[in-house]
Motif scaffolding. Structure first.
Motif, PDB file in Angstrom:
ATOM      1  N   MET A   1     -77.922   4.420  84.091  1.00 30.93           N
ATOM      2  CA  MET A   1     -76.479   4.134  84.022  1.00 30.93           C
ATOM      3  C   MET A   1     -76.082   3.840  82.582  1.00 30.93           C
ATOM      4  SD  MET A   1     -74.278   2.501  86.808  1.00 30.93           S
ATOM      5  CE  MET A   1     -74.361   0.827  86.207  1.00 30.93           C
ATOM      6  N   SER A   2     -74.937   4.326  82.201  1.00 30.85           N
ATOM      7  CA  SER A   2     -74.442   4.026  80.861  1.00 30.85           C
ATOM      8  C   SER A   2     -73.041   3.470  80.954  1.00 30.85           C
ATOM      9  CB  SER A   2     -74.369   5.302  80.010  1.00 30.85           C
ATOM     10  OG  SER A   2     -75.641   5.818  79.818  1.00 30.85           O
ATOM     11  N   ALA A   3     -72.635   2.745  79.911  1.00 27.22           N
ATOM     12  CA  ALA A   3     -71.276   2.208  79.874  1.00 27.22           C
ATOM     13  C   ALA A   3     -70.286   3.371  79.878  1.00 27.22           C
ATOM     14  CB  ALA A   3     -71.101   1.378  78.610  1.00 27.22           C
ATOM     15  N   PRO A   4     -69.118   3.221  80.538  1.00 27.15           N
ATOM     16  CA  PRO A   4     -68.166   4.332  80.593  1.00 27.15           C
ATOM     17  C   PRO A   4     -67.526   4.608  79.241  1.00 27.15           C
ATOM     18  CG  PRO A   4     -67.233   2.349  81.583  1.00 27.15           C
ATOM     19  CD  PRO A   4     -68.649   2.021  81.226  1.00 27.15           C
ATOM     20  N   ILE A   5     -67.057   5.850  79.067  1.00 26.92           N
ATOM     21  CA  ILE A   5     -66.364   6.217  77.835  1.00 26.92           C
ATOM     22  C   ILE A   5     -64.994   5.552  77.835  1.00 26.92           C
ATOM     23  CG2 ILE A   5     -65.446   8.136  76.484  1.00 26.92           C
ATOM     24  CD1 ILE A   5     -67.298   9.992  77.921  1.00 26.92           C
ATOM     25  N   THR A   6     -64.600   4.992  76.682  1.00 27.23           N
ATOM     26  CA  THR A   6     -63.247   4.450  76.563  1.00 27.23           C
ATOM     27  C   THR A   6     -62.283   5.624  76.395  1.00 27.23           C
ATOM     28  OG1 THR A   6     -64.192   2.615  75.424  1.00 27.23           O
ATOM     29  CG2 THR A   6     -61.834   2.861  75.214  1.00 27.23           C
ATOM     30  N   THR A   7     -61.142   5.581  77.084  1.00 31.59           N
ATOM     31  CA  THR A   7     -60.272   6.757  77.039  1.00 31.59           C
ATOM     32  C   THR A   7     -59.076   6.581  76.096  1.00 31.59           C
ATOM     33  OG1 THR A   7     -59.256   5.909  79.033  1.00 31.59           O
ATOM     34  CG2 THR A   7     -60.859   7.685  79.302  1.00 31.59           C
ATOM     35  N   SER A   8     -58.816   5.334  75.596  1.00 27.17           N
ATOM     36  CA  SER A   8     -57.676   5.207  74.688  1.00 27.17           C
ATOM     37  C   SER A   8     -57.993   5.999  73.424  1.00 27.17           C
ATOM     38  CB  SER A   8     -57.407   3.745  74.361  1.00 27.17           C
ATOM     39  OG  SER A   8     -58.400   3.271  73.534  1.00 27.17           O
TER      40      SER A   8
ATOM     41  N   HIS B   1     -69.573  -0.343  68.757  1.00 24.92           N
ATOM     42  CA  HIS B   1     -70.885  -0.990  68.930  1.00 24.92           C
ATOM     43  C   HIS B   1     -71.354  -0.685  70.356  1.00 24.92           C
ATOM     44  CE1 HIS B   1     -73.410  -4.942  68.904  1.00 24.92           C
ATOM     45  NE2 HIS B   1     -74.125  -3.880  69.115  1.00 24.92           N
ATOM     46  N   TRP B   2     -72.235   0.275  70.457  1.00 28.47           N
ATOM     47  CA  TRP B   2     -72.648   0.727  71.783  1.00 28.47           C
ATOM     48  C   TRP B   2     -73.833  -0.104  72.282  1.00 28.47           C
ATOM     49  CZ3 TRP B   2     -77.047   3.875  73.345  1.00 28.47           C
ATOM     50  CH2 TRP B   2     -77.000   4.170  74.714  1.00 28.47           C
ATOM     51  N   ILE B   3     -73.629  -0.731  73.425  1.00 29.63           N
ATOM     52  CA  ILE B   3     -74.698  -1.526  74.038  1.00 29.63           C
ATOM     53  C   ILE B   3     -75.128  -0.784  75.306  1.00 29.63           C
ATOM     54  CG2 ILE B   3     -75.304  -3.750  75.082  1.00 29.63           C
ATOM     55  CD1 ILE B   3     -73.134  -4.992  73.262  1.00 29.63           C
ATOM     56  N   PRO B   4     -76.346  -0.279  75.318  1.00 26.60           N
ATOM     57  CA  PRO B   4     -76.757   0.500  76.496  1.00 26.60           C
ATOM     58  C   PRO B   4     -76.769  -0.378  77.737  1.00 26.60           C
ATOM     59  CG  PRO B   4     -78.503   0.483  74.817  1.00 26.60           C
ATOM     60  CD  PRO B   4     -77.422  -0.415  74.326  1.00 26.60           C
TER      61      PRO B   4
ATOM     62  N   MET C   1     -80.518   7.579  77.355  1.00 28.91           N
ATOM     63  CA  MET C   1     -79.072   7.729  77.410  1.00 28.91           C
ATOM     64  C   MET C   1     -78.680   9.187  77.634  1.00 28.91           C
ATOM     65  SD  MET C   1     -78.433   7.423  73.325  1.00 28.91           S
ATOM     66  CE  MET C   1     -76.687   7.648  73.305  1.00 28.91           C
ATOM     67  N   ASN C   2     -77.415   9.352  77.988  1.00 27.88           N
ATOM     68  CA  ASN C   2     -76.846  10.692  78.120  1.00 27.88           C
ATOM     69  C   ASN C   2     -75.685  10.746  77.116  1.00 27.88           C
ATOM     70  OD1 ASN C   2     -75.287  12.859  78.882  1.00 27.88           O
ATOM     71  ND2 ASN C   2     -75.558  12.505  81.078  1.00 27.88           N
ATOM     72  N   PHE C   3     -75.762  11.636  76.135  1.00 33.80           N
ATOM     73  CA  PHE C   3     -74.708  11.672  75.116  1.00 33.80           C
ATOM     74  C   PHE C   3     -73.327  11.896  75.741  1.00 33.80           C
ATOM     75  CE2 PHE C   3     -78.012  13.164  71.808  1.00 33.80           C
ATOM     76  CZ  PHE C   3     -78.187  11.871  71.356  1.00 33.80           C
ATOM     77  N   GLY C   4     -73.311  12.637  76.855  1.00 29.69           N
ATOM     78  CA  GLY C   4     -72.029  12.905  77.525  1.00 29.69           C
ATOM     79  C   GLY C   4     -71.349  11.637  78.006  1.00 29.69           C
ATOM     80  N   ASN C   5     -72.127  10.562  78.184  1.00 29.48           N
ATOM     81  CA  ASN C   5     -71.537   9.301  78.651  1.00 29.48           C
ATOM     82  C   ASN C   5     -71.007   8.423  77.529  1.00 29.48           C
ATOM     83  OD1 ASN C   5     -72.095   9.933  81.267  1.00 29.48           O
ATOM     84  ND2 ASN C   5     -74.048   8.819  81.323  1.00 29.48           N
TER      85      ASN C   5
ATOM     86  N   LEU D   1     -83.082   7.631  73.220  1.00 31.13           N
ATOM     87  CA  LEU D   1     -82.417   8.922  72.973  1.00 31.13           C
ATOM     88  C   LEU D   1     -82.862   9.960  74.001  1.00 31.13           C
ATOM     89  CD1 LEU D   1     -82.664   9.142  69.084  1.00 31.13           C
ATOM     90  CD2 LEU D   1     -80.619   8.717  70.461  1.00 31.13           C
ATOM     91  N   PRO D   2     -81.953  10.868  74.367  1.00 35.39           N
ATOM     92  CA  PRO D   2     -82.357  11.933  75.279  1.00 35.39           C
ATOM     93  C   PRO D   2     -83.344  12.888  74.604  1.00 35.39           C
ATOM     94  CG  PRO D   2     -80.059  12.196  74.603  1.00 35.39           C
ATOM     95  CD  PRO D   2     -80.544  10.936  73.969  1.00 35.39           C
ATOM     96  N   LEU D   3     -84.103  13.572  75.427  1.00 39.30           N
ATOM     97  CA  LEU D   3     -85.090  14.513  74.891  1.00 39.30           C
ATOM     98  C   LEU D   3     -84.401  15.817  74.498  1.00 39.30           C
ATOM     99  CD1 LEU D   3     -87.872  13.908  77.563  1.00 39.30           C
ATOM    100  CD2 LEU D   3     -87.791  13.025  75.212  1.00 39.30           C
ATOM    101  N   ALA D   4     -84.869  16.408  73.428  1.00 47.34           N
ATOM    102  CA  ALA D   4     -84.396  17.735  72.974  1.00 47.34           C
ATOM    103  C   ALA D   4     -82.875  17.820  72.942  1.00 47.34           C
ATOM    104  CB  ALA D   4     -84.980  18.833  73.870  1.00 47.34           C
ATOM    105  N   ALA D   5     -82.232  16.874  72.287  1.00 44.41           N
ATOM    106  CA  ALA D   5     -80.766  16.805  72.312  1.00 44.41           C
ATOM    107  C   ALA D   5     -80.132  16.545  70.942  1.00 44.41           C
ATOM    108  CB  ALA D   5     -80.339  15.700  73.273  1.00 44.41           C
ATOM    109  N   VAL D   6     -80.919  16.109  69.976  1.00 44.39           N
ATOM    110  CA  VAL D   6     -80.373  15.719  68.659  1.00 44.39           C
ATOM    111  C   VAL D   6     -80.512  16.887  67.688  1.00 44.39           C
ATOM    112  CG1 VAL D   6     -80.711  14.136  66.691  1.00 44.39           C
ATOM    113  CG2 VAL D   6     -80.977  13.290  69.048  1.00 44.39           C
TER     114      VAL D   6
END
Ligand code: SAM
Length: 206
Positions: A1-8, A17-20, A27-31, A103-108
């Motif tokens: 689970m990851s914190a939701p994206i802020t939409t403002s 400051h991202w706190i997992p 993590m999932n970069f999409g999140n 970090l996710p695998l094979a993603a950077v």
């Protein structure tokens, strides 16, 4: 689970400051990033001059900066919010742990290690960031063809890096050409002002 994206449309320092929400899941970069774009990681960003400039210059790219010191994290997050950046997140966590477990695998696309602490005393060299296990972990986070770019002012540490690299598999090592348009890191600006040489190398994931 990851914190939701802020939409403002803008982000506060606390959003940057991202706190997992989990430190036992990758993590999932999409999140955490609003748009899909190549991701650059800056390990040990310090006061963030480099990653802040990069994030401003490349709005379609995403940037993740790691830093263990709370005051530096706070400073970078405040600066990013002031600059209106929405493509940078800062993570206060230990570099090897981030590469190995977060970090996710094979993603950077690209990772930077700029002026890591040199730990010059022999008894402290095991604390150096560039170790076989760090290179292995970073390699797993990179896309094929992804790059790890390393630079230091410290020649003994650079020699150490070259030795560790020679023993690390799955990379092509190449020289990192001068890129005058690349923003300077905070430490780099100081070293250049002192006339010190900068040693750099680049690894490309096979
Ligand atoms: C010498 S400074 C270089 C900062 C920046 N890269 C620059 O070039 O200006 C090294 C930075 O790495 C951070 N650091 C050292 N060890 C770390 C670790 N294990 N995990 C995360 N950050 C670390 C330090 O707090 C410091 O800000």
């Amino acid at each position: 689970m990851s914190a939701p994206i802020t939409t403002s449309s803008t982000l506060s320092p606390d959003d940057i400051h991202w706190i997992p929400s989990s430190i036992v899941e990758r993590m999932n970069f999409g999140n955490i990033f609003r748009s899909q774009g190549p991701v650059t990681v800056d390990y040990g960003c310090g006061e963030g001059a480099f990653v802040l400039s990069m994030a401003k210059r490349y709005p379609a790219h995403n940037f993740l900066a790691t830093e263990r010191l709370a005051l530096r994290v706070e400073k970078v997050c405040k600066a990013a919010a002031r600059m209106g950046l929405t493509n940078l997140r800062v993570l206060r966590l230990e570099n090897l742990y981030v590469a190995r477990f977060i970090l996710p695998l094979a993603a950077v696309s690209t990772s930077y290690v700029s002026f890591p602490d040199p730990w010059p005393k022999r008894a402290h060299q095991s604390r150096r960031l560039v170790q076989p296990e760090f290179l292995t972990a970073v390699r797993e986070t990179l896309l094929p063809g992804g790059e790890l770019r390393l630079k230091t002012d410290d020649l003994p540490y650079f020699r150490w890096m070259e030795k560790v690299i020679a023993e690390s598999e799955g990379w092509d090592q190449t020289s990192w050409p001068e890129e005058p348009e690349l923003p300077l890191t905070n430490f780099e600006a100081r070293f250049i002002a002192q006339g010190l040489p900068i040693h750099r190398t680049m690894l490309v994931k096979r």
